[in-house]
Design a protein around this motif. Structure first.
Motif, PDB file in Angstrom:
ATOM      1  N   LEU A 196       0.863  -1.162   0.204  1.00 23.44           N
ATOM      2  CA  LEU A 196      -0.083   0.179   0.085  1.00 23.44           C
ATOM      3  C   LEU A 196       0.833   1.319   0.091  1.00 23.44           C
ATOM      4  O   LEU A 196       1.996   1.320   0.687  1.00 23.44           O
ATOM      5  CB  LEU A 196      -0.923  -0.049   1.206  1.00 23.44           C
ATOM      6  N   VAL A 197       0.559   2.351  -0.831  1.00 20.00           N
ATOM      7  CA  VAL A 197       1.046   3.310  -0.678  1.00 20.00           C
ATOM      8  C   VAL A 197       0.137   4.585  -0.256  1.00 20.00           C
ATOM      9  O   VAL A 197      -0.956   4.590  -1.108  1.00 20.00           O
ATOM     10  CB  VAL A 197       1.896   3.897  -2.218  1.00 20.00           C
ATOM     11  N   ILE A 198       0.280   5.478   0.621  1.00 22.35           N
ATOM     12  CA  ILE A 198      -0.495   6.389   0.782  1.00 22.35           C
ATOM     13  C   ILE A 198       0.003   7.742   1.047  1.00 22.35           C
ATOM     14  O   ILE A 198       1.043   8.070   1.459  1.00 22.35           O
ATOM     15  CB  ILE A 198      -1.042   6.221   2.366  1.00 22.35           C
ATOM     16  N   LEU A 199      -0.616   8.627  -0.035  1.00 18.64           N
ATOM     17  CA  LEU A 199       0.000   9.935  -0.220  1.00 18.64           C
ATOM     18  C   LEU A 199      -1.140  11.008   0.215  1.00 18.64           C
ATOM     19  O   LEU A 199      -2.113  10.655   0.344  1.00 18.64           O
ATOM     20  CB  LEU A 199       0.394  10.150  -1.781  1.00 18.64           C
ATOM     21  N   GLY A 200      -0.597  12.284   0.372  1.00 18.06           N
ATOM     22  CA  GLY A 200      -1.543  13.284   0.333  1.00 18.06           C
ATOM     23  C   GLY A 200      -2.228  13.417  -0.865  1.00 18.06           C
ATOM     24  O   GLY A 200      -1.806  13.243  -1.946  1.00 18.06           O
ATOM     25  N   LYS A 201      -3.437  14.219  -0.822  1.00 15.18           N
ATOM     26  CA  LYS A 201      -4.184  14.486  -2.166  1.00 15.18           C
ATOM     27  C   LYS A 201      -3.538  15.622  -2.807  1.00 15.18           C
ATOM     28  O   LYS A 201      -3.406  15.729  -4.196  1.00 15.18           O
ATOM     29  CB  LYS A 201      -5.637  14.567  -2.072  1.00 15.18           C
ATOM     30  N   GLN A 202      -2.904  16.355  -2.333  1.00 11.39           N
ATOM     31  CA  GLN A 202      -2.484  17.660  -2.919  1.00 11.39           C
ATOM     32  C   GLN A 202      -1.112  18.318  -1.814  1.00 11.39           C
ATOM     33  O   GLN A 202      -1.521  18.371  -0.718  1.00 11.39           O
ATOM     34  CB  GLN A 202      -3.641  18.528  -2.766  1.00 11.39           C
ATOM     35  N   SER A 203      -0.274  18.883  -2.331  1.00 12.35           N
ATOM     36  CA  SER A 203       0.693  19.677  -1.697  1.00 12.35           C
ATOM     37  C   SER A 203       0.225  21.134  -1.530  1.00 12.35           C
ATOM     38  O   SER A 203      -0.156  21.637  -2.765  1.00 12.35           O
ATOM     39  CB  SER A 203       2.057  19.315  -2.270  1.00 12.35           C
ATOM     40  N   ILE A 204       0.170  21.811  -0.509  1.00  8.65           N
ATOM     41  CA  ILE A 204      -0.211  23.033  -0.181  1.00  8.65           C
ATOM     42  C   ILE A 204       0.502  24.124  -0.742  1.00  8.65           C
ATOM     43  O   ILE A 204       0.018  25.448  -1.045  1.00  8.65           O
ATOM     44  CB  ILE A 204      -0.757  23.265   1.212  1.00  8.65           C
ATOM     45  N   ASP A 205       1.615  23.688  -1.444  1.00  9.85           N
ATOM     46  CA  ASP A 205       2.578  24.863  -2.058  1.00  9.85           C
ATOM     47  C   ASP A 205       2.118  24.838  -3.623  1.00  9.85           C
ATOM     48  O   ASP A 205       1.628  26.027  -4.036  1.00  9.85           O
ATOM     49  CB  ASP A 205       4.028  24.491  -1.617  1.00  9.85           C
ATOM     50  N   GLY A 206       2.280  23.907  -4.245  1.00 18.93           N
ATOM     51  CA  GLY A 206       2.036  23.762  -5.833  1.00 18.93           C
ATOM     52  C   GLY A 206       0.537  23.683  -6.012  1.00 18.93           C
ATOM     53  O   GLY A 206       0.183  23.787  -7.074  1.00 18.93           O
ATOM     54  N   ASP A 207      -0.164  22.997  -5.201  1.00 19.44           N
ATOM     55  CA  ASP A 207      -1.527  22.902  -5.404  1.00 19.44           C
ATOM     56  C   ASP A 207      -1.586  21.861  -6.685  1.00 19.44           C
ATOM     57  O   ASP A 207      -2.610  22.125  -7.522  1.00 19.44           O
ATOM     58  CB  ASP A 207      -2.409  23.912  -5.379  1.00 19.44           C
ATOM     59  N   ASN A 208      -0.774  20.866  -6.888  1.00 15.05           N
ATOM     60  CA  ASN A 208      -0.857  20.041  -8.140  1.00 15.05           C
ATOM     61  C   ASN A 208      -1.887  19.089  -8.122  1.00 15.05           C
ATOM     62  O   ASN A 208      -2.539  18.910  -9.119  1.00 15.05           O
ATOM     63  CB  ASN A 208       0.572  19.528  -8.375  1.00 15.05           C
ATOM     64  N   ASN A 209      -2.087  18.269  -6.876  1.00 14.03           N
ATOM     65  CA  ASN A 209      -2.925  17.202  -6.927  1.00 14.03           C
ATOM     66  C   ASN A 209      -2.616  16.215  -7.779  1.00 14.03           C
ATOM     67  O   ASN A 209      -3.795  16.033  -9.043  1.00 14.03           O
ATOM     68  CB  ASN A 209      -4.305  17.536  -6.948  1.00 14.03           C
ATOM     69  N   GLN A 210      -1.393  15.859  -8.119  1.00 14.12           N
ATOM     70  CA  GLN A 210      -1.050  14.747  -9.164  1.00 14.12           C
ATOM     71  C   GLN A 210      -0.242  13.644  -8.929  1.00 14.12           C
ATOM     72  O   GLN A 210      -0.408  12.448  -9.507  1.00 14.12           O
ATOM     73  CB  GLN A 210      -0.242  15.564 -10.194  1.00 14.12           C
TER      74      GLN A 210
END
Ligand SMILES: Cc1cc2nc3c(=O)[nH]c(=O)nc-3n(C[C@H](O)[C@H](O)[C@H](O)COP(=O)(O)OP(=O)(O)OC[C@H]3O[C@@H](n4cnc5c(N)ncnc54)[C@H](O)[C@@H]3O)c2cc1C
Ligand SMILES: Nc1ncnc2c1ncn2[C@@H]1O[C@H](COP(=O)(O)O)[C@@H](O)[C@H]1O
Lengths: 250, 310
Positions: free
Chosen positions: A112-126
């Motif tokens: 399993l790999v768990i990431l954040g949905k979005q980084s709050i600096d670049g706001d990429n969500n990718q």
């Protein structure tokens, strides 16, 4: 089962950022840095799964500035078992981050790999979605609930219309939304213990990733400011202004 | 070269976000639209009558039901050759799907485009909209998600684009749709509403949120909420407006008991007129409000509802 949790070092959510004088990049020198809030939620979720005995090891990884070790230590203090820092340029693009993470997945073979949905600096969500594509794994993005059983992940996702539930085969990629959990604060004894947990340092080149930027930032500027309007003294005055001045209600 | 727009729709019909995305696509070239789903013939039909659309590709197959990203991404990648740009709305649909497409194409996606400067240069907000970046892509195909509030909806009548049916070899059994619990509401959809009434932590309970619903219904408005109100369970998650929720730009946004954190303002500061009702005269929301009322919401909101009711 191992869980891999990629975390990003970002400017603290409460700090106001500005462009540099020549408007070519964001001036982040001497600003307070933190673990990206969505990544904190990812760490907490992984640690809870391990505490329930469903996972055997939680590995946190941060790609970027060597100072990311601070954020990795705080993840270890929350309960991750081991950390990896991949030294790289700080403004690495999501595609390059995903490629580096894929190389680590090939090596570590997490379930399993768990990431954040979005980084709050670049706001990429990718990054999570890209990583899932590169690994050919299923994805459960914007998760507000995650249940692991019988070799499957059941994920409830926050979508525009409400909630959606998917069942994914493992290994799978999950990205966290705000309501997945409330991250704990690390206790002092755990902060002390975290200092002794293993932290491996790699170079991006060790992972064989071509990180040549695909996107040039030409300019970074402040948005047009909205100016403050007026204070009204009463509900009656508010209604009058909306009807007769702004004309937004009939 | 042509631009491919990925249509967003559900069993209720076409999402207006698709129409905003077509407007953005028109600035880049001739627009073709992909409709991939199950029993979606009517959606293809609707899009073929948009004058801005030159061609509609229809992939109608049970495996594309529920827009699972694993399957749609493979289909899109199979069709990508020959397009200069691939666009989807920056909604939960587009955000989930398009990065998967971009990675398979070895492209660095550009998220949340708010302005198109030319074929390879775009503007996008970063740091919760505190800054605007102008970025230039060097990739052969540009993959973009479009912030719908920055582009008008395209006209949906008068066109007659050809619809071509396509099959697909893609198959993927790694992910399976189980269920959805979609909000059913007689109120307008948040991202398309002309008026929005949003409530914050100050409401104090789900019951008190009724005050917000009553005001909204008097105005024919949609209902929004701050993260604090959603986290506390006063309002459902799909109400959240902000950096990590929905981006809205109505004619009128009424913020009730919301302090105005940067993460909230990221989602609503492009509203035409902003009204703030807050008992703290120094609340940051007043810095962007056209009309500020310093008052206790439990008195002001019922009074406002009553004043508007006749
Ligand atoms: C990673 C991250 C992402 C986030 N994403 C979002 C997002 O997408 N959207 C979002 O909204 N937030 C988001 N936030 C949270 C944001 O930082 C704020 O915490 C949140 O917006 C605060 O909500 P609020 O204004 O309702 O609550 P508060 O800040 O607590 O404000 C309540 C306000 O109500 C006023 N008040 C109290 N009682 C009354 C009364 N009786 N009458 C009138 N006024 C009253 C108070 O004066 C105060 O100004 C995010 C935060 C992080 C870290
Ligand atoms: N440099 C990085 N190092 C580790 N993880 C990262 C990095 N960049 C992004 N991520 C992960 O990807 C998520 C989404 O980031 P993004 O796609 O940039 O919005 C983050 O919440 C992290 O979990």
């Amino acid at each position: 089962m191992k869980i891999l949790v990629p975390i990003k070092r970002v400017v603290d959510a409460n700090v106001k950022v500005r462009p540099n004088d020549s408007q070519t990049h964001v001036d982040t020198a001497n600003l307070k840095m933190a673990v990206n809030p969505f990544c904190e939620i990812a760490i907490e979720e992984a640690v809870r799964i391990a505490e329930r005995g469903v996972a055997t090891e939680v590995i946190v990884v941060c790609i970027g500035d060597t100072k990311g070790q601070e954020q990795l230590r705080s993840a270890l203090a929350i309960g991750a078992d081991r950390a990896i820092l991949v030294e790289a340029p700080t403004d690495l693009e999501p595609l390059a981050v995903a490629k580096a993470l894929k190389a680590l997945i090939d090596k570590e073979q997490p379930g399993l790999v768990i990431l954040g949905k979005q980084s709050i600096d670049g706001d990429n969500n990718q990054t999570g979605q890209m990583l899932a594509a590169l690994c050919g794994m299923p994805q459960g993005t914007f998760a507000s609930e995650l249940v692991i059983s019988d070799g499957k992940a059941t994920v409830t996702r926050e979508i525009d219309g409400g909630l959606e539930t998917l069942k994914l085969g493992l290994p799978a990629i999950i990205t966290t939304d705000l309501r997945l959990n409330e991250p704990r604060y690390a206790s002092l004894p755990n902060i002390m213990k975290a200092k002794k947990k293993p932290l491996e340092i790699l170079a991006l080149a060790d992972l064989g990733v071509d990180a040549t930027p695909r996107v040039n930032t030409l300019k970074v500027e402040l948005p047009a400011e909205r100016s403050a309007g007026i204070k009204v003294a009463s509900v009656a005055e508010l209604v009058d202004k909306l009807k007769n001045q702004a004309k937004v209600i009939a | 070269m042509s631009v491919l727009v990925i249509a967003e729709f559900d069993s209720q019909g076409l999402k207006p976000a698709t129409l905003n995305t077509i407007t953005a696509a028109q600035q880049l070239g001739s627009v073709e639209v992909l409709v991939a789903g199950h029993q979606c013939q009517a959606i293809a039909q609707a899009l073929s009558s948009c004058p801005a659309v030159a061609k509609v590709w229809l992939a109608d197959d049970v495996q594309f039901a529920h827009s699972l990203a694993e399957r749609l991404a493979l289909l899109i990648v199979e069709r990508a050759a020959g397009f200069s740009h691939i666009l989807a709305p920056a909604t939960s649909f587009g955000k989930n799907l398009l990065p998967r497409v971009a990675a398979l194409l070895d492209v660095q996606q550009i998220s949340d485009v708010i302005a198109i400067i030319n074929a390879d240069t775009f503007k996008r907000p970063i740091y919760a909209g505190s800054l605007i970046a102008t970025v230039q892509s060097r990739d052969a195909i540009k993959v973009l998600t479009i912030r719908t509030t920055a582009f008008d909806v395209t006209a949906s009548q008068g066109g007659s684009a050809a619809i071509e049916t396509i099959g697909s070899t893609s198959a993927n059994a790694q992910s399976e749709f189980i269920s959805a619990s979609l909000a059913v509401s007689a109120r307008p959809e948040l991202t398309a509403a002309k008026i929005i009434v949003s409530g914050g932590r100050a409401l104090g309970s789900a019951e008190n949120f009724d005050l917000i619903y009553k005001l909204a219904d008097t105005l024919g408005a949609a209902v929004g909420a701050s993260r604090a109100a959603v986290d506390a369970g006063y309002a459902p998650n799909d109400f959240q407006v902000g950096q990590t929720g929905k981006i809205v730009a109505p004619e009128l946004y009424i913020a009730v008991g919301i302090s105005g954190a940067i993460q909230h303002m990221a989602g609503m500061k492009d509203a035409k007129v902003i009204v703030a009702i807050n008992k703290d005269p120094d609340a940051p929301i007043f810095q962007v409000a056209d009309y500020g009322l310093v008052a206790d919401l439990f008195e002001a909101v019922p009074a406002l509802t009553q004043a508007l009711a006749h």
